[in-house]
Motif scaffolding. Structure first.
Motif, PDB file in Angstrom:
ATOM      1  N   MET A 362     -39.345  41.490  26.643  1.00 24.56           N
ATOM      2  CA  MET A 362     -40.406  41.183  27.615  1.00 24.56           C
ATOM      3  C   MET A 362     -39.902  41.261  29.057  1.00 24.56           C
ATOM      4  SD  MET A 362     -43.268  40.793  25.970  1.00 24.56           S
ATOM      5  CE  MET A 362     -42.667  42.064  24.838  1.00 24.56           C
ATOM      6  N   LEU A 363     -38.935  42.141  29.280  1.00 24.23           N
ATOM      7  CA  LEU A 363     -38.472  42.457  30.628  1.00 24.23           C
ATOM      8  C   LEU A 363     -38.773  43.919  30.899  1.00 24.23           C
ATOM      9  CD1 LEU A 363     -34.950  40.724  30.724  1.00 24.23           C
ATOM     10  CD2 LEU A 363     -37.126  39.837  31.610  1.00 24.23           C
ATOM     11  N   PRO A 364     -39.116  44.275  32.130  1.00 18.64           N
ATOM     12  CA  PRO A 364     -39.387  45.679  32.431  1.00 18.64           C
ATOM     13  C   PRO A 364     -38.112  46.503  32.479  1.00 18.64           C
ATOM     14  CG  PRO A 364     -39.511  44.373  34.429  1.00 18.64           C
ATOM     15  CD  PRO A 364     -39.329  43.396  33.302  1.00 18.64           C
ATOM     16  N   ALA A 365     -38.290  47.817  32.432  1.00 17.45           N
ATOM     17  CA  ALA A 365     -37.191  48.756  32.650  1.00 17.45           C
ATOM     18  C   ALA A 365     -37.262  49.204  34.106  1.00 17.45           C
ATOM     19  CB  ALA A 365     -37.304  49.950  31.718  1.00 17.45           C
ATOM     20  N   ILE A 366     -36.282  48.799  34.892  1.00 22.22           N
ATOM     21  CA  ILE A 366     -36.247  49.114  36.316  1.00 22.22           C
ATOM     22  C   ILE A 366     -34.870  49.690  36.628  1.00 22.22           C
ATOM     23  CG2 ILE A 366     -36.571  48.265  38.674  1.00 22.22           C
ATOM     24  CD1 ILE A 366     -38.990  47.778  36.952  1.00 22.22           C
ATOM     25  N   GLY A 367     -34.833  50.917  37.143  1.00 18.92           N
ATOM     26  CA  GLY A 367     -33.550  51.455  37.557  1.00 18.92           C
ATOM     27  C   GLY A 367     -33.378  52.918  37.224  1.00 18.92           C
ATOM     28  N   ARG A 368     -32.164  53.406  37.428  1.00 11.48           N
ATOM     29  CA  ARG A 368     -31.823  54.815  37.258  1.00 11.48           C
ATOM     30  C   ARG A 368     -31.762  55.186  35.773  1.00 11.48           C
ATOM     31  NH1 ARG A 368     -29.085  57.936  41.059  1.00 11.48           N
ATOM     32  NH2 ARG A 368     -28.278  56.048  42.098  1.00 11.48           N
ATOM     33  N   ALA A 369     -32.277  56.354  35.430  1.00  8.52           N
ATOM     34  CA  ALA A 369     -32.147  56.860  34.067  1.00  8.52           C
ATOM     35  C   ALA A 369     -30.677  57.197  33.805  1.00  8.52           C
ATOM     36  CB  ALA A 369     -33.016  58.092  33.880  1.00  8.52           C
ATOM     37  N   PRO A 370     -30.116  56.758  32.692  1.00  8.86           N
ATOM     38  CA  PRO A 370     -28.666  56.891  32.479  1.00  8.86           C
ATOM     39  C   PRO A 370     -28.145  58.323  32.523  1.00  8.86           C
ATOM     40  CG  PRO A 370     -29.606  55.330  30.921  1.00  8.86           C
ATOM     41  CD  PRO A 370     -30.754  55.956  31.629  1.00  8.86           C
ATOM     42  N   PHE A 406     -32.784  42.674  46.551  1.00  9.90           N
ATOM     43  CA  PHE A 406     -33.013  41.247  46.779  1.00  9.90           C
ATOM     44  C   PHE A 406     -32.809  40.427  45.512  1.00  9.90           C
ATOM     45  CE2 PHE A 406     -37.031  42.232  44.851  1.00  9.90           C
ATOM     46  CZ  PHE A 406     -37.504  41.041  44.323  1.00  9.90           C
ATOM     47  N   ALA A 407     -32.810  41.086  44.350  1.00 13.73           N
ATOM     48  CA  ALA A 407     -32.560  40.418  43.070  1.00 13.73           C
ATOM     49  C   ALA A 407     -31.616  41.293  42.258  1.00 13.73           C
ATOM     50  CB  ALA A 407     -33.875  40.201  42.320  1.00 13.73           C
ATOM     51  N   ASP A 408     -30.915  40.688  41.329  1.00 15.93           N
ATOM     52  CA  ASP A 408     -29.975  41.430  40.486  1.00 15.93           C
ATOM     53  C   ASP A 408     -30.749  42.379  39.575  1.00 15.93           C
ATOM     54  OD1 ASP A 408     -27.937  42.370  38.921  1.00 15.93           O
ATOM     55  OD2 ASP A 408     -27.482  40.450  37.962  1.00 15.93           O
ATOM     56  N   PRO A 409     -30.546  43.702  39.698  1.00 14.15           N
ATOM     57  CA  PRO A 409     -31.288  44.638  38.852  1.00 14.15           C
ATOM     58  C   PRO A 409     -30.669  44.859  37.476  1.00 14.15           C
ATOM     59  CG  PRO A 409     -29.954  45.856  40.417  1.00 14.15           C
ATOM     60  CD  PRO A 409     -29.736  44.393  40.714  1.00 14.15           C
ATOM     61  N   ALA A 410     -29.447  44.364  37.257  1.00 18.60           N
ATOM     62  CA  ALA A 410     -28.735  44.667  36.016  1.00 18.60           C
ATOM     63  C   ALA A 410     -29.518  44.291  34.752  1.00 18.60           C
ATOM     64  CB  ALA A 410     -27.365  43.985  36.021  1.00 18.60           C
ATOM     65  N   PRO A 411     -30.214  43.126  34.702  1.00 18.85           N
ATOM     66  CA  PRO A 411     -30.911  42.780  33.462  1.00 18.85           C
ATOM     67  C   PRO A 411     -32.057  43.735  33.098  1.00 18.85           C
ATOM     68  CG  PRO A 411     -30.608  40.840  34.834  1.00 18.85           C
ATOM     69  CD  PRO A 411     -30.254  42.016  35.671  1.00 18.85           C
ATOM     70  N   PHE A 412     -32.486  44.593  34.043  1.00 16.45           N
ATOM     71  CA  PHE A 412     -33.614  45.477  33.797  1.00 16.45           C
ATOM     72  C   PHE A 412     -33.190  46.906  33.490  1.00 16.45           C
ATOM     73  CE2 PHE A 412     -34.703  42.337  37.185  1.00 16.45           C
ATOM     74  CZ  PHE A 412     -35.370  41.455  36.347  1.00 16.45           C
ATOM     75  N   ALA A 413     -31.877  47.163  33.474  1.00 14.73           N
ATOM     76  CA  ALA A 413     -31.381  48.501  33.173  1.00 14.73           C
ATOM     77  C   ALA A 413     -31.627  48.826  31.702  1.00 14.73           C
ATOM     78  CB  ALA A 413     -29.883  48.585  33.488  1.00 14.73           C
ATOM     79  N   VAL A 414     -31.996  50.077  31.410  1.00 14.05           N
ATOM     80  CA  VAL A 414     -32.267  50.441  30.016  1.00 14.05           C
ATOM     81  C   VAL A 414     -30.998  50.482  29.182  1.00 14.05           C
ATOM     82  CG1 VAL A 414     -34.368  51.696  30.559  1.00 14.05           C
ATOM     83  CG2 VAL A 414     -32.190  52.906  30.550  1.00 14.05           C
ATOM     84  N   GLU A 415     -29.839  50.499  29.837  1.00 13.83           N
ATOM     85  CA  GLU A 415     -28.589  50.482  29.066  1.00 13.83           C
ATOM     86  C   GLU A 415     -28.464  49.210  28.240  1.00 13.83           C
ATOM     87  OE1 GLU A 415     -27.586  53.056  32.701  1.00 13.83           O
ATOM     88  OE2 GLU A 415     -28.923  51.390  32.195  1.00 13.83           O
TER      89      GLU A 415
END
Length: 418
Positions: A362-370, A406-415
């Motif tokens: 229930m978290l979005p996928a936000i960030g660069r495609a691996p 402004f927030a840590d993006p790591a939890p939203f990475a698809v990795e």
């Protein structure tokens, strides 16, 4: 025919895509917003309860109560329905959803998304002011009502926990409920009035207002099929339009429940699923007025006073995204809603159906495609697409332009899915 060029293609003109487009534009990028419809906000962003859920600091996780799981498994819970024929298709995803809902993992997810949830209303207020549509939002919160003492007690415990993270609200008894909503009928054990969240009277209209702002500021809106996305030998991304190919250095996938139609062919196998939902607008009878969105929690439906009428929304239906509508939950909720509030005739010819894009945590996928450095993901916002669209757009734009997020993006990475 000459190729049209831009810095960034944002695929999808729902609340999430429009939010990303505006924030990239604000940072100097030449952005083209791409959608299959002529207007923004015509799909998932159109149908929801209209809540900017700045108080929902804990995601909607799989229930852990055995009785609730049993009622759901037997298709007897009003909040959830599933098509038995589709069970083999989504059962593996449900298992992952259940595992991700373990208390420790759910808390970690809540803490990760909390900076986004708590900033969501701030981002919307800024865009609403800039778009010049203050009439589309009220800041009166919403009321979550309970018919049984047991469900109320659990809700009060959850509310006390949420207060530790800054959530504000009031505990209401039956008399206080009817004081705030004098046209409601029935007796309730009590309610929680979440006083902070914003309420949007026309969610699809708000997405359109944001898209109009984007265009007034020089952004381009193009009708095209995102499934035509290709990357050329030079690394540029392009889609086919009626005027030829439109290309850009970077592309953002913000297609909500259809995101896998683009990510899948590019080699990404994500644990992606949808939760379908329905709504129906009805007129009010006489001079009856509903002041807040009200959730009849134990019976599994919500009434919200939209511009078009009183919107009756259902809970979750697990079914294939593109399967024919089965508005059983609307049919079951209608007599209950009529008993709660003086509803008149339907305004809509038939119930609307949409799909919420969900990943199991229930978290979005936000960030660069691996595997594609110039491709970016912005989807999987589950029940919070309206809430999070602008704020995840900000987070994504900060990442894409090299700003400090402004927030840590790591939890939203698809990795995180391997």
């Amino acid at each position: 025919m000459a190729e049209l060029k831009a810095d960034v293609l944002v695929l999808g003109a729902g609340m999430v895509g429009v939010g990303a487009a505006l924030h990239l534009q604000k940072r100097g990028r030449d952005v083209v917003l791409v959608d299959k419809h002529q207007l923004a906000g015509e799909e998932t962003s159109y149908g929801n309860g209209g809540l900017i859920e700045s108080a929902s600091v804990f995601p909607y996780m799989f229930p852990r109560d055995f009785g609730e799981i049993l009622r759901t498994a037997m298709n007897r819970a009003p909040q959830v329905r599933y098509a038995v024929s589709d069970l083999p298709a989504f059962l593996p995803w449900l298992v992952r959803y259940y595992l991700a809902s373990a208390p420790d993992r759910a808390l970690a997810g809540a803490l990760a998304v909390m900076p986004l949830i708590r900033s969501s209303l701030i981002e919307h207020e800024a865009l609403i002011a800039e778009a010049g549509v203050p009439e589309l939002m009220r800041k009166s919160g919403w009321i979550k009502m309970f018919r049984s003492e047991a469900t109320l007690a659990r809700a009060v415990r959850d509310f006390e926990r949420a207060k530790q993270y800054g959530v504000q609200g009031d505990i209401l008894d039956d008399a206080a409920i009817h004081e705030r909503e004098p046209h409601l009928s029935g007796e309730f054990a009590g309610a929680v009035h979440f006083t902070e969240p914003g309420f949007v009277l026309d969610p699809g209209g708000l997405a359109k207002a944001y898209a109009a702002l984007f265009q007034r500021k020089g952004g381009r809106f193009v009708v095209a099929d995102a499934r035509t996305l290709e990357q050329d030998a030079g690394g540029r991304w392009s889609v086919a339009t009626s005027d030829g190919r439109l290309s850009a250095r970077e592309a953002v996938v913000a297609l909500g429940p259809w995101s896998d139609l683009v990510t899948g062919p590019l080699g990404y196998s994500l644990p992606f699923n949808v939760k379908r939902g329905y709504h129906l607008h009805l007129a009010s009878r006489g001079n009856a007025v509903l002041n807040h969105p009200v959730l009849d929690t134990d019976l599994g439906y919500l009434l919200a006073p939209m511009n078009r009428g009183i919107r009756l929304t259902t809970g979750v239906e697990f079914a294939r995204r593109d399967a024919p509508p089965t508005p059983v939950q609307i049919a079951r909720a209608l007599p209950r809603a009529h008993a709660l509030f003086p509803l008149g005739e339907p305004v809509d010819a038939k119930p609307w159906m949409g799909a919420r894009p969900c990943l199991p945590d229930m978290l979005p996928a936000i960030g660069r495609a691996p595997r594609h450095p110039s491709l970016w993901f912005d989807f999987g916002h589950h029940h919070h697409g309206l809430t999070l669209g602008p704020v995840t757009g900000r987070l994504l734009a900060e990442m894409m332009t090299g700003e400090r997020p402004f927030a840590d993006p790591a939890p939203f990475a698809v990795e995180r899915f391997g």
